[in-house]
Design a protein around this motif. Structure first.
Motif, PDB file in Angstrom:
ATOM      1  N   ARG A 125      21.192  58.384  50.952  1.00 38.46           N
ATOM      2  CA  ARG A 125      21.090  57.851  52.321  1.00 38.46           C
ATOM      3  C   ARG A 125      21.788  56.502  52.401  1.00 38.46           C
ATOM      4  N   ALA A 148      21.566  52.826  62.070  1.00 34.00           N
ATOM      5  CA  ALA A 148      22.282  54.081  61.872  1.00 34.00           C
ATOM      6  C   ALA A 148      22.081  54.519  60.434  1.00 34.00           C
ATOM      7  N   GLN A 149      21.703  55.795  60.256  1.00 32.56           N
ATOM      8  CA  GLN A 149      21.493  56.341  58.923  1.00 32.56           C
ATOM      9  C   GLN A 149      22.326  57.602  58.732  1.00 32.56           C
ATOM     10  N   TRP A 150      22.913  57.707  57.546  1.00 33.44           N
ATOM     11  CA  TRP A 150      23.644  58.908  57.160  1.00 33.44           C
ATOM     12  C   TRP A 150      22.900  59.528  55.983  1.00 33.44           C
ATOM     13  N   SER A 167      22.432  64.889  57.991  1.00 29.20           N
ATOM     14  CA  SER A 167      22.272  64.440  59.376  1.00 29.20           C
ATOM     15  C   SER A 167      22.722  63.007  59.542  1.00 29.20           C
ATOM     16  N   VAL A 168      22.874  62.630  60.815  1.00 27.13           N
ATOM     17  CA  VAL A 168      23.097  61.247  61.222  1.00 27.13           C
ATOM     18  C   VAL A 168      21.971  60.878  62.174  1.00 27.13           C
ATOM     19  N   ASN A 169      21.326  59.750  61.903  1.00 25.58           N
ATOM     20  CA  ASN A 169      20.187  59.318  62.703  1.00 25.58           C
ATOM     21  C   ASN A 169      20.506  57.978  63.347  1.00 25.58           C
ATOM     22  N   HIS A 170      20.240  57.868  64.656  1.00 22.90           N
ATOM     23  CA  HIS A 170      20.392  56.613  65.390  1.00 22.90           C
ATOM     24  C   HIS A 170      19.022  56.206  65.915  1.00 22.90           C
ATOM     25  N   GLU A 194      18.299  62.300  66.048  1.00 20.10           N
ATOM     26  CA  GLU A 194      18.835  62.830  64.795  1.00 20.10           C
ATOM     27  C   GLU A 194      19.685  64.062  65.079  1.00 20.10           C
TER      28      GLU A 194
END
Length: 298
Positions: A125, A148-150, A167-170, A194
Motif C-alpha cells: 500500500r 489517496a491510497q494505492w 484498488s485506489v482509495n480517496h 474506493e
C-alpha cells in the motif's frame, strides 16, 4: 502533560524518537475479511491469543523555526497461539514535511506499507496525505485532510480472489478537538471512495467518530472512542443470490487505560468491540479484542 512536553523538547533537540510496545491480545473472532473462510479449517475456533510487537522511530533531518522534515519506520508483528495462518507482519517506511506558524500547521505524509500474512506477501500500500491544522486557541484545533491510497493485493493460494482486490482509495475528512480541562474531546467525519479492479469491492463510505480522554486517579489516562460507518457498494455482489449490492453498517467502540511506571515506560489495557451489520449474511460479524501492553520510549 509535563512529561509529554519534556519528551517533545528532548525529541526536538536530538532530532529522533523511538518507541516500542509489546504485549498479549485475546481475540474472540480472528479474521481479515468476514468472507475469508478458507483460512480456517471446518470446526476450527476463531478464538485465539497472540503476542504483538510494535516499534516505530523517526528522524527529523531538518529542523528550523517553521519547517521540519524527516523520515520514519514502523514495524508490527503478531504471532498467534494456534491460528498461525493469521500471523501478520507490517513494515512501513514514511516521509513527512511540516510547516508550523502561529496556530496553523500544514503537513505532508507519504508512506509505503508492506503487509505479510503467514510470511507471504499479502498487500503493498502507498499513501499520500496532506493535512491542514487550524488552532486559533490553545484549547481548540481542527484538522482537514485528504488521503489517496494505492492498494496492491498479492496472490495467495488460500485466498484465490485476493489479487483481484487492487484498488485506489480517496478519502476526505475533518477532526475537531476541544480541551475542557481535564477533559479532551474530539469528533470527526470521513468520506471515502474506493475504486477496485473488480466490482465486488467498489464502494462509497461515510464514518462518524467521537471520543474523549482524561486523567484519572493514580496518574491513569483513560480514553473512550467510538465510530459508526456506512459502506454502500456500487454493484451487485457475486455472493448475492438476488443480485443485491452489499451494504455494511459498522459500529466500533474502544476503551484504553494507560499508566506511566517510569519516565520512559508505561503499562496499558485496551478493549475493542466491533459489530458489522451487512445485508449479505456472509459479511455479518461481531468481534472483541482484549489487550495488555508494555510500552517503552527512548
Amino acid at each position: 502533560t509535563g512529561l509529554k512536553e519534556v519528551k517533545k523538547l528532548q525529541q526536538k533537540e536530538r532530532g529522533w524518537d523511538v518507541s516500542i510496545h509489546t504485549g498479549l491480545q485475546f481475540d474472540d473472532n480472528v479474521l481479515l475479511e468476514p468472507s475469508d473462510k478458507s483460512l480456517t479449517q471446518v470446526g476450527e475456533s476463531n478464538e485465539d491469543i497472540r503476542a504483538i510487537l510494535y516499534a516505530s522511530g523517526d528522524y527529523a533531518w531538518y529542523q528550523e523555526a517553521f519547517w521540519t522534515s524527516g523520515i520514519g519506520l514502523s514495524l508490527y508483528q503478531n504471532n498467534h497461539s494456534h491460528l498461525h495462518q493469521f500471523d501478520t507482519g507490517s513494515y512501513t517506511p514514511h516521509f513527512y514535511l511540516r510547516h508550523k506558524d502561529q496556530g496553523r500547521e500544514a503537513r505532508l505524509d507519504y508512506l509505503v506499507q508492506l503487509v505479510l500474512l503467514d510470511q507471504k506477501g499479502y498487500l503493498r500500500r502507498q499513501s499520500f496525505r496532506p493535512t491542514y491544522r487550524y488552532a486559533p486557541r490553545p484549547e481548540f484545533s481542527s484538522d482537514f485532510y485528504y488521503e489517496a491510497q494505492w492498494k496492491d493485493f498479492k496472490p495467495i493460494s488460500e485466498l484465490s480472489a485476493n489479487s483481484k482486490r487492487d484498488s485506489v482509495n480517496h478519502a476526505f475528512g475533518t477532526t475537531a478537538r476541544l480541551f475542557l480541562n481535564p477533559l479532551l474531546i474530539h469528533a470527526g467525519y470521513l468520506f471515502e471512495l474506493e475504486n477496485a479492479e473488480t466490482s465486488d469491492w467498489d464502494y462509497k463510505g461515510h464514518r462518524l467518530t467521537v471520543g474523549a480522554s482524561r486523567r484519572l486517579p493514580i496518574s491513569v489516562l483513560g480514553a473512550i472512542n467510538g465510530d459508526y460507518g456506512l459502506k454502500d457498494y456500487s454493484h451487485p455482489h457475486s455472493l448475492s443470490r438476488n443480485g443485491e449490492a452489499r451494504e455494511d453498517k459498522t459500529f466500533n467502540v474502544s476503551l484504553r487505560f494507560s499508566r506511566p511506571i517510569s519516565p520512559s515506560k508505561s503499562l496499558s489495557f485496551y478493549y475493542a468491540f466491533t459489530r458489522n451489520h451487512s445485508n449479505l449474511s456472509v459479511f455479518d460479524y461481531q468481534r472483541q479484542i482484549y489487550s495488555f501492553q508494555w510500552g517503552w520510549r527512548l
